[in-house]
Motif scaffolding. Structure first.
Motif, short mmCIF file in Angstrom:
data_model
loop_
_atom_site.label_atom_id
_atom_site.label_comp_id
_atom_site.label_asym_id
_atom_site.label_seq_id
_atom_site.Cartn_x
_atom_site.Cartn_y
_atom_site.Cartn_z
N ASP A 717 -6.13 -4.57 -15.80
CA ASP A 717 -5.56 -4.00 -14.58
C ASP A 717 -5.43 -4.98 -13.43
O ASP A 717 -4.76 -4.70 -12.44
N PHE A 719 -7.60 -5.74 -11.16
CA PHE A 719 -8.24 -5.27 -9.93
C PHE A 719 -9.28 -6.25 -9.40
O PHE A 719 -9.70 -6.15 -8.26
N SER A 781 -2.54 -11.14 -8.89
CA SER A 781 -3.29 -10.10 -9.60
C SER A 781 -2.52 -9.54 -10.76
O SER A 781 -3.07 -8.76 -11.55
N THR A 821 -13.74 -1.56 -8.33
CA THR A 821 -12.82 -1.72 -7.20
C THR A 821 -11.68 -0.71 -7.31
O THR A 821 -11.13 -0.49 -8.39
N GLY A 823 -7.99 0.02 -6.84
CA GLY A 823 -6.84 -0.89 -6.82
C GLY A 823 -5.51 -0.24 -6.50
O GLY A 823 -4.47 -0.91 -6.53
N ASP A 824 -5.52 1.05 -6.17
CA ASP A 824 -4.25 1.73 -5.91
C ASP A 824 -4.27 2.49 -4.59
O ASP A 824 -3.64 3.54 -4.46
N SER A 919 -11.12 -2.57 -1.65
CA SER A 919 -9.90 -2.25 -2.39
C SER A 919 -8.76 -3.18 -2.00
O SER A 919 -8.91 -4.09 -1.16
N ASN A 920 -7.61 -2.92 -2.60
CA ASN A 920 -6.39 -3.53 -2.06
C ASN A 920 -6.23 -3.09 -0.62
O ASN A 920 -6.58 -1.96 -0.26
#
Length: 939
Positions: A717, A719, A781, A821, A823-824, A919-920
């Motif tokens: 993914d 992340f 990423s 983490t 990631g979205d 996170s992002n």
């Protein structure tokens, strides 16, 4: 009759291996030795002289640059260049020797791959052979976390054969080497961002202005350009790239961002970096730590202080140019009285290895041992079937010929092998030990001697262990195998006789696979099923031959008695219902290993190897002469790669985040992480389904196959807290379940994920590198492959032996695993309600397992403040709610008194207070006194 999965299932991919540990070390005077540069066998030999010359130039120029950047702490001292076995001195115009003494040759620190360096912007491992990063720029394969060593550095041959072009395009090549060396050795990352990247965007906003992401000591001048090189690109709206322009003489760091600038000589520490550097890959993954902070925390420098600068001529490395040695196998076979119960199967498996599995002209020797060791047969090349048969027949043909004692002196056999068989011919040596493997076989002093042999002579040491019931094998066998680049496999003798024989055969095939230069030569076991008791006089099953296979396919049945095998007939049915057989005549060719195969009529081809385009499923029906309740057999199917094209070779490589195979799990240790790289023809297989199964061998010799929560699904993914780059074909998974100490034996299953797996098309340029941009655009990423350039793998399933790790102790008095983490994260601003709405997918309390107890939502106008573990320049909102992993979450909140550009991030929390990584980060613009809903997007 029913068919059930085997208790001992060992299926081998066309190339399944565990990566070999690097032998690089730092000498007391600061010199790096043990560096191995390997030239791939498919690189054009006509370029040999030019490649070697420029490799020398690269390291010679790079040594003082590394020395200066590290304030005198290290330099390149000795480099070994490994050329393919077929390369000649005449072509290379260099003296090429055979490795001797402690010359390293098994590991690979830098790999030179074939190709011209097309305009694609992805690493060699995830695209077609022959293409590296744009313009042949080097690339470091990194799967592990900040501060942990990478897997290897990759250069294309074009980098060295177009030396002037390389220098013009990318600046001084030696600086690129130092940059990639820092990433590989010390676990640092690129200090810039990537266009459109969710985690590492190439721009950020501050004070109403837009800045390029990157670590420098002063403001970098330049402009935003489109991919075609035209200017005036808006990075907030389009895919843009920042192109440095002008002399930029004020910039002195960082090598991991702008090494092409003449004034850049090192990395920026916290005191010299400009106040805001943005969400570069290093800044995010290392959580705000500078590159020097990470480098000087490395074990290389724990006891090393800054040194005075040496004279440049003292920094010139020494080069050894050696030819990759061909393997020399020495079988060390225990012949103690204790082996009598399994000797029949040991003999058959080793004879099968010699007669049928080893490549032509391979050199093999046999040493037998009990209380002492004897050379049964010295090194002999397998030049003919007659030679193979005579060598195989030197193995004692009956358990009556075994020793009358239970003594099992493994070190005696090792000494005889090294002193009498491999003396002065150690290069390529591979000791394969077949023994009970218990504590009686090796003392601590013996282990130390064996480790010295590995250290000095670089021989591989593998083992097939046959522990007695109620005993566990000595963990050292796995330790020495891991360190030397061999394999250690322990068999379960409580299984059936046929399972023991099949496991012996498969273990030996796996072991020799680590030396095989052409993975397409290895057979793949696609089906292995035990035939169990039933009231029926027949057996049925099915298997699948994927489109990559279909050469020399063999359907066989292991039987206890090869003469009275009781097989009446075998019939096959393909996907379309066509019936082949029944075949009533069985071949005696493989009676030596109790494997009955079908004697197809003369002129009739094997049906499995005919016309397979996208793979084919087969059903088989076995009729027996007597009640199968009295039969103990195994049905097995093996096949080889259909053609020799590397583009069709599926390769599975696995490793862990630890160099050692013996671990203690405690709150102070990192969790065991397993990595699996899946490639087809050197291109990463994307969107495959990669599953991880675990069997534990306990200290009392019993085994348990974990079922609750297993198999684990490995992720790709990108992340960051386990998987670094999505789309690169590397799948990752933290292990958070440790039921007890023991030997953890992992098995990896890879499928096409219901026909969704794909690779980048052969020869296609994935992306066009922006014109005159000296900064690489890969890899953040994720690696995105356009739909038009995706080649479906079609259906396949492979099961491969994964890493083997001895967990010696477990001290888990508290929960040490944080949530994964997020990631979205997405954030929108509702102008009417004057609130921000955040949405995300919940992780688990232990990475992606279990549930979380809440979240820490943070926001700030400064993106850098969110990347620091602690900062006063941000606001915190604590959210208490329990969510299971995978649940979609929405949460509304107010950012009081904030206007303009805002960055928002979130961290999950578990019941023990462990916090996941940030996170992002999402950029939201809150207009001043605006009523319309503004645009929100990833920065």
């Amino acid at each position: 009759m029913k068919i059930k999965p085997s208790l001992f299932l060992l299926l081998l991919s066309s190339s399944c291996m565990v990566s070999t540990l690097s032998r690089v070390y730092l000498t007391p005077d600061g010199g790096y030795k043990g560096i191995v540069v390997r030239i791939d066998k498919d690189v054009n030999q006509d370029h040999c002289h030019e490649i070697i010359k420029n490799i020398k130039s690269l390291f010679t120029a790079g040594s003082p640059i590394l020395h200066s950047a590290l304030s005198g702490r290290a330099y390149f001292s000795r480099v070994t260049i490994i050329v393919p076995p077929s390369w000649s001195e005449e072509k290379c115009n260099h003296s090429i020797t055979t490795p001797t003494g402690n010359t390293p040759y098994k590991s690979t620190d830098i790999l030179i791959t074939p190709g011209t360096g097309l305009a694609g912007s992805i690493p060699y491992t995830v695209q077609s052979p022959g293409t590296g990063l744009a313009g042949s720029i080097p690339y470091t394969v990194q799967s592990k976390q900040c501060g942990e060593q990478g897997e290897k550095i990759i250069f294309t041959e074009h980098f060295f054969t177009a030396w002037n072009t390389t220098s013009t395009r990318w600046g001084q090549p030696a600086k690129l080497l130092v940059k990639e060396w820092a990433k590989y050795r010390y676990g640092v990352f690129d200090e810039f961002g990537f266009s459109g990247d969710r985690f590492y965007p190439n721009y950020f906003k501050s004070g109403g202005s837009i800045y390029p992401t990157g670590t420098t000591n002063a403001m970098l001048t330049g402009s935003w350009i489109y991919k075609n090189g035209s200017s005036l690109c808006d990075p907030t709206a389009d895919q843009c790239y920042f192109r440095p322009e002008g002399p930029n003489k004020q910039i002195t760091c960082s090598l991991n961002y702008v090494p092409f600038l003449a004034t850049v000589t090192g990395w920026c520490d916290k005191d010299h970096a400009k106040s805001e550097i943005g969400p570069g890959k290093h800044n995010v993954l290392c959580q705000g730590r500078s590159v020097p902070d990470v480098i000087f925390a490395h074990s290389d420098f724990k006891t090393r202080t800054q040194r005075s600068v040496r004279l440049s001529q003292e920094l010139v490395p020494v080069f050894d140019i050696v030819r990759q040695p061909l393997p020399k196998y020495v079988l060390l076979i225990e012949t103690s009285r204790a082996m009598s119960g399994v000797w029949k199967w040991v003999r058959k498996a080793t004879q099968n290895l010699i007669k049928y599995e080893l490549p032509d002209n391979t050199e093999v020797a046999i040493v037998t041992f009990s209380s002492e060791a004897v050379v049964t047969h010295n090194l002999t090349p397998l030049t003919s079937e007659r030679v193979r048969a005579r060598l195989a027949d030197t193995i004692p043909d009956s358990h009556n010929r075994l020793s009358r004692t239970d003594d099992r002196c493994v070190i005696c056999a090792v000494k005889v092998a090294m002193d009498q068989v491999l003396r002065n011919r150690e290069a390529g040596g591979h000791l394969i030990i077949l023994t009970h493997g218990d504590k009686r076989t090796l003392s601590e002093d013996d282990e130390e001697i064996l480790s010295e042999y590995d250290k000095y002579y670089n021989v591989r040491v593998s083992s097939v262990l046959l522990p007695m019931p109620g005993e566990a094998p000595l963990s050292y066998y796995n330790t020495i195998a891991t360190h030397s680049g061999g394999r250690s496999r322990s068999l379960d003798l409580s299984a059936s006789k046929m399972e023991t024989l099949a496991a012996l055969i498969d273990s030996l095939v796996e072991i020799i696979g680590v030396d095989t230069p052409d993975p397409s030569d290895l057979p793949v076991t696609v089906h292995h099923q035990a035939i169990t008791r039933s009231q029926s006089w027949s057996s049925e099953g099915q298997f699948f031959i994927d489109r990559m296979l279909g050469r020399d396919t063999v359907f066989g049945i292991f039987v206890e008695d090869d003469e009275d095998h009781q097989i009446k007939s075998v019939k096959f049915t393909d996907e379309e219902g066509s019936v082949f057989g029944p075949y009533t005549k069985m071949s005696s060719i493989l009676d030596g290993i109790n494997l009955k195969t079908i004697n197809f009529p003369l002129g009739e081809k094997t049906p499995f190897d005919e016309g397979v385009v996208s793979g084919s499923s087969w059903r088989y029906h076995i009729s027996w002469y007597k009640d199968t309740a009295q039969i103990q057999s195994i049905a097995r199917v093996r096949s080889r790669q259909r053609d020799s094209s590397p583009a069709n070779n599926l390769e599975i490589i696995s490793w862990t985040n630890y160099d050692s195979s013996s671990l203690s799990i405690s709150p102070s240790s990192s969790p065991l992480t397993i990595y699996t790289q899946v490639t087809m023809g050197g291109r990463g297989v994307v969107e495959a389904r990669v599953s991880l199964s675990l069997q534990i061998l306990h200290s009392n010799g019993t085994r348990s196959l974990l079922t609750e929560g297993f198999p684990l699904q490995m992720t790709d993914d990108g992340f960051g807290d386990v998987d670094l780059v999505s789309g690169d074909g590397i799948y990752s998974r933290h292990l958070t379940i440790y039921p007890s100490p023991g030997r953890y034996i992992f098995t990896i299953t890879v499928t096409d994920n219901n026909n969704t797996a794909y690779v980048h098309t052969v020869g296609g340029a994935m992306d066009t590198h922006p014109q005159d941009l000296p900064v690489t655009v890969c890899c953040g990423s994720s690696i995105e492959v356009p739909a038009s350039q995706r080649q479906a793998t079609t259906r396949f399933i492979r099961t491969a032996a994964g890493p083997v790790v001895d967990i010696v102790s477990i001290e888990m008095d508290r929960d040490i695993f944080p949530p994964a983490t997020i990631g979205d994260l997405g954030v929108t601003y509702g102008g009417d309600e004057q609130e921000l709405i955040a949405s995300w997918t919940a992780p688990g309390g232990d990475y992606n397992d279990g549930e979380v107890s809440g979240y820490h939502l943070v926001y700030s106008a400064s993106i850098d403040s969110l990347l620091q573990p602690v900062s006063e320049d941000r606001e915190l909102i604590v959210i208490s709610r329990r969510d299971r992993a995978g649940v979609r979450v929405d949460h509304a909140f107010h950012a009081e008194g904030v206007q303009g550009d805002l960055y928002v991030g979130i961290r999950a929390e578990d019941d023990s207070g462990n916090l996941g990584r940030i996170s992002n980060l999402v950029s939201v613009n809150i207009p001043r006194n605006a009523v319309n809903t503004p645009t929100s997007h990833q920065p």
